[in-house]
Design a protein around this motif. Structure first.
Motif, PDB file in Angstrom:
ATOM      1  N   TYR A 173     176.508 -12.034   4.242  1.00 29.97           N
ATOM      2  CA  TYR A 173     175.518 -11.052   3.861  1.00 29.97           C
ATOM      3  C   TYR A 173     174.199 -11.488   3.575  1.00 29.97           C
ATOM      4  O   TYR A 173     173.839 -12.783   3.170  1.00 29.97           O
ATOM      5  CB  TYR A 173     176.004 -10.673   2.435  1.00 29.97           C
ATOM      6  N   ARG A 228     170.034 -10.476   2.189  1.00 32.30           N
ATOM      7  CA  ARG A 228     169.147  -9.695   1.609  1.00 32.30           C
ATOM      8  C   ARG A 228     167.551 -10.178   1.930  1.00 32.30           C
ATOM      9  O   ARG A 228     167.364 -11.391   1.821  1.00 32.30           O
ATOM     10  CB  ARG A 228     169.207  -9.804   0.011  1.00 32.30           C
ATOM     11  N   GLN A 247     179.022 -14.209  -0.200  1.00 33.96           N
ATOM     12  CA  GLN A 247     179.363 -12.780  -0.851  1.00 33.96           C
ATOM     13  C   GLN A 247     178.037 -11.960  -0.972  1.00 33.96           C
ATOM     14  O   GLN A 247     176.918 -12.315  -1.345  1.00 33.96           O
ATOM     15  CB  GLN A 247     179.867 -13.091  -2.078  1.00 33.96           C
ATOM     16  N   GLU A 248     178.176 -10.702  -1.140  1.00 31.64           N
ATOM     17  CA  GLU A 248     177.140  -9.636  -1.186  1.00 31.64           C
ATOM     18  C   GLU A 248     176.529  -9.786  -2.495  1.00 31.64           C
ATOM     19  O   GLU A 248     175.323  -9.914  -2.516  1.00 31.64           O
ATOM     20  CB  GLU A 248     177.584  -8.193  -1.030  1.00 31.64           C
ATOM     21  N   TYR A 299     181.062  -4.081  -5.802  1.00 32.34           N
ATOM     22  CA  TYR A 299     181.616  -5.064  -4.644  1.00 32.34           C
ATOM     23  C   TYR A 299     182.801  -5.634  -5.044  1.00 32.34           C
ATOM     24  O   TYR A 299     183.414  -6.376  -3.734  1.00 32.34           O
ATOM     25  CB  TYR A 299     180.208  -6.114  -4.881  1.00 32.34           C
ATOM     26  N   ASN A 321     184.381  -5.448  -1.115  1.00 32.68           N
ATOM     27  CA  ASN A 321     184.491  -6.570  -0.537  1.00 32.68           C
ATOM     28  C   ASN A 321     185.570  -7.292  -0.973  1.00 32.68           C
ATOM     29  O   ASN A 321     186.313  -7.984  -0.093  1.00 32.68           O
ATOM     30  CB  ASN A 321     183.140  -7.400  -0.614  1.00 32.68           C
ATOM     31  N   HIS A 322     185.989  -7.352  -2.176  1.00 33.60           N
ATOM     32  CA  HIS A 322     186.999  -8.170  -2.576  1.00 33.60           C
ATOM     33  C   HIS A 322     188.302  -7.687  -2.337  1.00 33.60           C
ATOM     34  O   HIS A 322     189.575  -8.040  -2.070  1.00 33.60           O
ATOM     35  CB  HIS A 322     187.057  -8.604  -3.986  1.00 33.60           C
TER      36      HIS A 322
END
Lengths: 687, 151
Positions: A180, A182, A223-224, B26, B30-31
Motif C-alpha cells: 500500500y 500513500r 498494511q494500508e 481497514y 483488509n484484515h
C-alpha cells in the motif's frame, strides 16, 4: 457507411467474439464511469445480433489490446461506440447467416439461425466463421422499428455488485503480495521541499520504503493503515518553502491574467449594443465520493497499471513522456472507480502508483488519495466569466455578443507531445511541469466556448474566447466544460432581455429549430408553466440548451423557494436525445445531471488563499444533501428516427439557468455570480 | 501497539491482530476481506464507510479498533439481499454506486427503528451520507418501498 470509430479499427474480431459456449464478448474503448454505458452498448449489440441480452459479456478495456483508442468523455459514447458496435454487430450477423447456408432470408432468434432450409446457431458456427475480416459497411443495421432490446429499460449490469457490496471497484482489488502506498503532497501548489527527515518514518514498523524524488514524497507499507500513518509522520518531518502563487480572487484572476483572444464565430459583428451583463462561476471540484485510486506493478522492464482513467491509451503515452519507459512496456487495465465527472485525479494517482511501485519491483502497489488531496490536487473545473451584450430593437434581439474569460478546460495526459500532464511528474527532481490547459476545437464541441454559439437565431453575432495564459490553479475537463456557465449566461440574459414578455414565448420568438421548440414546450407544459401563480418568496424559471450544439436538447423548469437560503423544490426536465437506447438509463443520467448542477449552482466553490487551497473536506466544500435535493420530473421525447446523442452533460447548463431565473422571479434580484448562495444573493441586492 | 481483538462481524466471531488504533474500516476491508465498506473521507463526513453497531450507524473510517472490541458489527455483506438492497435494484438507485453500501446501511438502521418512515424522515436519515452522482431521489424511493415491503 462505416461509422468513424469502426473505420479507425475495422477488424470485426477486435470488437465482437461469438463463443461456442453461447456467449458474445464485446469490446469497446468506452469505460463504465457510473453512467451505465456498458449496459447500453450491450443492448445495442444484443439487438443487432438477435441474441438475449444475458449472453452479452462486456470485456474490460486494456490498452493496448482493445481496438478503440478513445476517451470516455464529452457524452459521445453512444454516438461513437454505439454506432460502431451497431454496425459491427450487423456485419457479424450477416457473416453468420451467410455461413449458415440457410439463405439470406434466414432469421435469428437468440442466436438460433432458421429458415425453411434448416436450423443452426451462432454457437454451432462459432469455430468456423472467422471475424478476422474488416467491416464493409454493406449490411445495414436494423430499422429502429425492429428494435426489441434497444428502447427498453434494461437493468444495469454493474449495479448488483455495487448494491450487494461485492468487490468491484479498483479500491477493492487485492493482488498477491500487494503493498500500500500513500503520497505526501506539498502544502500548496507553489511549494518546494526544503528539508526532510525520514528517520522516524523509516523506523515505523511495517514501512517498506520511504520515497523522495525532488519534492515528490511517498511511503510504501505492508498494511494500508501503516501507509496512512507513515505518510502523516513523514508530512510532519517535511519543511516546505511556500510561495503565494494563487490569485487574490476569481475576479482578479479573470481580469488581470494575460490572455489569448480568439473569435469563435462572427456574423456582421461591430453592432451597437443596448444591454450588457457579466456572469461568473468559481473553480469547481469534481469531488467524487471515492477518492482516486490505482495499482501499479513493475516486473522486469514491464509495467502494468490498473486504473479508472477515462483514457487508458493517453495515460500510457503520458507515462512514456514522464519516465524513461517505452510504450510497448506498458499495459493499462481499466477497472471501475467512483463516478468521475471529468478529468479528476484518476491519471495522477496511476502515476503515483507507478512511482511508488518502482522502488518495490515485483510487488503491486495500491495508492488511494486522501479526501483532502482529492479536493485540493485533482484538476478543477476552471473559474470563468462571460460578458454578454446585445442589441434589442422593438422587442427583438438583433445583435448578440458573448465573450468568455478563463483558463482552458482541457489538460488531459497524452494531449501534449512533450509534457505528461501528470501531477507528480511536476514535482520530481527531473520535473516535467504541468502544461497550461487549452480547449478542444470548436468543431469538437470546444471547451470554454462549448455552447457559446447560441441556438437562437440572431442576425448579428460575435462570439469571442479569452483563454488565460497562466494557470495558477490546475484546470481541466469537468462535466459540460464551458457549457455550464455559457448556458447560464445565455439563458439568464435572455430572461433579462425579455422584459415583460413571457420568457418561454421570448425564446420561441428567436428559435427556428423544431426539436428545440418541441422540448421547450414539452417542459413548459409538463411543469404547468402557463398556469403558474405568483407566490411570496417563490419563483419559477426556465432554461434551455442543446448540449455542445450537437448533443441532446434539454429544457428545464425550476421552482424555488427563497427564504434564508435559496431552495430548489422541483425541476421539470424535457430531453430529446434522439433514439433512446435505455429510457431509465437516460432518465438516470438527466436526473443525476440536474441534481449535480443544482449542487454546483447553490453551494459549490473551491476556496483558496494566496498560497493554499482551503476547501479540503466536505465541510469546506459542501455538496447538496438528501434533504436539499429537489423533486426531478424527467420527460423523454423519443426520436427513434434520429441518431442517439449523449445526455450525460445535457442538464448541467439549463438547470443552472432555470434556477437563476427562478431566483430572479422570486426576489426580483438578478444574481449573476455563482454559486447562488446567501453571500452572492445579498451582494446582488440593490444597495 | 499490536494486540489481539475479538469481534462479531455479521454474526461470526473473528479474531484480529493489529495495531489497536487501526480504523475499523481497514480491519474490515483488509484484515477480514470485507471490501463492501468503503473509504470516502476518513473523518466521518460522507457515510461511505457506514456499518451498524448496536442498531446505530457508525463511521468505520474514524472508529479505532480498540473502541469496538467485543461488539457485534454489521456490514453490507451481512444484509444478504435485504429488501432495501432489492429495492435499490428495482429502482436502479445508483449511478457510480460507490456511496451505495453506506447508504444501504443507513437505510437499514432507519427501517429497523422506524419501519414506515415518511419521505422527510428518509431524507433526514440519509443526510449524513453523500451521493455525488445525483441518485438521491431513486434511493429515497427505494427505501420507502423497502419499508412498505417489509411491513
Amino acid at each position: 457507411m462505416i461509422p468513424p470509430a469502426l473505420a479507425a479499427a475495422p477488424r470485426l474480431s477486435r470488437w465482437i467474439t461469438i463463443n461456442a459456449s453461447g456467449t458474445v464478448a464485446v469490446r469497446s474503448g468506452k469505460v463504465e464511469l457510473g453512467q451505465g454505458i456498458l449496459t447500453a452498448l450491450g443492448q445495442i449489440v444484443a439487438d443487432e445480433l438477435d441474441v438475449g441480452f444475458n449472453r452479452i459479456q462486456l470485456i474490460p478495456l486494456t490498452a493496448p489490446v482493445t481496438a478503440e483508442q478513445t476517451l470516455t468523455a464529452g457524452s459521445r459514447s453512444l454516438e461513437e461506440s454505439g454506432a460502431a458496435l451497431r454496425q459491427a454487430a450487423a456485419e457479424v450477423r450477416a457473416l453468420f447467416i451467410a455461413a449458415s447456408g440457410l439463405g439470406s432470408h434466414a432469421t435469428v432468434h437468440d442466436g438460433l439461425i432458421m429458415s425453411d432450409a434448416g436450423t443452426t446457431s451462432y454457437w454451432d458456427l462459432a469455430e468456423t466463421v472467422s471475424l478476422d475480416v474488416d467491416a464493409t459497411g454493406e449490411p445495414r443495421p436494423k430499422p429502429p422499428s425492429h428494435h426489441t432490446v434497444v428502447g427498453t429499460s434494461t437493468p444495469r449490469i454493474d449495479l448488483p455488485d455495487k448494491v450487494y457490496g461485492r468487490a468491484r471497484f479498483i479500491h477493492d482489488m487485492s493482488l498477491p503480495g500487494m503493498l500500500y502506498g500513500r503520497v505526501v503532497r506539498p502544502p500548496s501548489p507553489g511549494a518546494t521541499l526544503r528539508s526532510l527527515d525520514t528517520s522516524a518514518t523509516k523506523a515505523l514498523t511495517g514501512i517498506v520504503e520511504v520515497v523522495r524524488d525532488g519534492s515528490f514524497l511517498g511511503v510504501v507499507a505492508a498494511q494500508e493503515e501503516t501507509a496512512i500513518s507513515g505518510a502523516e509522520l513523514l508530512r510532519s518531518h517535511a519543511v516546505w518553502d511556500e510561495t503565494a502563487s494563487l490569485p487574490s480572487s476569481v475576479a482578479e484572476l479573470l481580469t488581470s491574467t494575460p490572455v489569448e483572444t480568439q473569435t469563435v464565430d462572427a456574423v456582421s459583428p461591430g453592432f451597437p449594443t443596448t444591454a450588457t451583463a457579466y456572469y461568473s462561476r468559481p473553480y469547481l471540484a469534481h469531488a467524487s465520493i471515492g477518492p482516486a485510486c490505482a495499482i501499479a506493478q513493475w516486473s522486469g522492464t514491464a509495467l502494468e497499471v490498473w486504473s479508472h482513467t477515462q483514457g487508458a491509451y493517453n495515460l500510457r503515452k503520458a507515462i512514456t513522456i514522464a519516465l524513461p519507459v517505452a510504450l510497448d512496456q506498458i499495459t493499462v487495465h481499466h477497472v471501475e472507480g467512483s463516478g468521475c465527472y471529468g478529468h479528476n485525479g484518476a491519471d495522477d494517482v496511476a502515476f503515483d502508483a507507478v512511482l511508488l511501485a518502482r522502488v518495490v519491483p515485483g510487488h503491486a502497489v495500491q495508492v488511494v488519495w486522501s479526501r483532502a488531496d482529492e479536493l485540493a490536487w485533482a484538476p478543477f473545473g476552471p473559474a470563468m466569466g462571460v460578458r454578454m451584450s446585445a442589441c434589442v430593437e422593438n422587442g427583438t434581439i438583433t445583435g448578440w455578443r458573448h465573450e468568455t474569460f478563463g483558463n482552458g478546460h482541457l489538460a488531459r495526459p497524452g494531449m501534449s507531445p512533450t509534457a505528461p500532464g501528470l501531477l507528480s511528474a511536476a514535482y520530481l527532481a527531473d520535473a516535467k511541469p504541468l502544461f497550461v490547459s487549452d480547449d478542444p476545437p470548436t468543431a469538437r464541441g470546444g471547451g470554454a466556448q462549448r455552447n457559446a454559439i447560441p441556438l437562437y437565431t440572431f442576425p448579428r453575432r460575435e462570439i469571442i474566447k479569452n483563454r488565460l495564459l497562466h494557470m495558477p490553479l490546475r484546470t481541466s475537463a469537468m462535466r459540460a466544460l464551458g457549457a455550464y456557465l455559457n448556458v447560464f449566461a445565455i439563458e439568464s440574459f435572455m430572461d433579462e432581455l425579455a422584459g415583460d414578455v413571457d420568457p418561454v414565448e421570448f425564446r420561441l420568438r428567436h428559435l427556428t429549430d423544431d426539436r428545440a421548440r418541441t422540448v421547450i414546450l414539452a417542459a413548459a407544459d409538463r411543469a404547468g408553466w402557463w398556469d403558474r401563480v405568483p407566490e411570496q418568496d417563490r419563483g419559477c424559471g426556465f432554461g434551455f440548451a442543446r448540449y455542445s450544439n450537437h448533443g441532446a436538447y434539454c429544457a428545464v423548469v425550476a421552482e424555488v423557494r427563497a427564504e434564508q437560503e435559496l431552495q430548489v423544490t422541483r425541476l421539470t426536465v424535457a430531453v430529446d436525445a434522439g433514439l433512446v437506447v435505455s429510457p431509465d438509463g437516460l432518465r438516470n443520467q438527466i436526473e443525476g445531471g440536474a441534481i449535480q448542477s443544482t449542487s454546483w449552482t447553490l453551494k459549490e466553490e473551491v476556496r483558496f488563499t494566496r498560497t493554499r487551497v482551503t476547501s479540503t473536506d466536505w465541510e469546506s466544500y459542501p455538496i447538496l444533501k438528501f434533504s436539499e435535493v429537489p423533486d426531478v420530473d424527467v420527460l423523454l421525447v423519443n426520436r427513434p428516427d434520429l441518431p442517439s446523442r449523449g445526455a450525460g452533460e445535457a442538464a448541467q447548463g439549463p438547470t443552472a439557468a432555470a434556477i437563476g431565473n427562478a431566483l430572479a422571479d422570486a426576489l426580483g434580484v438578478r444574481v449573476r455570480t455563482l454559486p447562488l448562495n446567501a453571500e452572492n444573493i445579498i451582494a446582488a441586492m440593490p444597495g | 501497539m499490536t494486540d489481539t481483538f475479538q469481534l462479531t462481524v455479521n454474526g461470526t466471531q473473528v479474531e484480529v491482530t493489529c495495531d489497536r488504533d487501526t480504523p475499523l474500516l481497514y480491519v474490515l476491508r483488509n484484515h477480514l476481506g470485507l471490501k463492501g465498506t468503503r473509504f470516502g473521507c476518513g473523518v466521518g463526513l460522507c457515510g461511505a464507510c457506514n456499518v451498524i453497531i448496536d442498531g446505530r450507524t457508525v463511521y468505520s473510517c474514524d472508529t479505532p479498533l480498540w473502541s469496538v472490541a467485543g461488539q457485534a458489527i454489521r456490514t453490507v455483506e451481512g444484509l444478504a439481499g435485504s429488501p432495501v438492497q432489492r429495492m435499490f435494484l428495482e429502482e436502479q438507485a445508483a449511478q457510480c454506486g460507490y456511496c451505495v453500501s453506506g447508504i444501504v446501511m443507513s437505510a437499514t438502521a432507519l427501517l429497523e427503528r422506524n419501519p414506515k418512515p415518511d419521505e422527510r424522515e428518509v431524507r433526514s436519515a440519509l443526510d449524513n451520507n453523500l451521493c455525488r452522482c445525483g441518485a438521491h431521489n431513486r434511493m429515497v424511493r427505494a427505501v420507502m418501498r423497502a419499508g412498505e415491503a417489509s411491513s
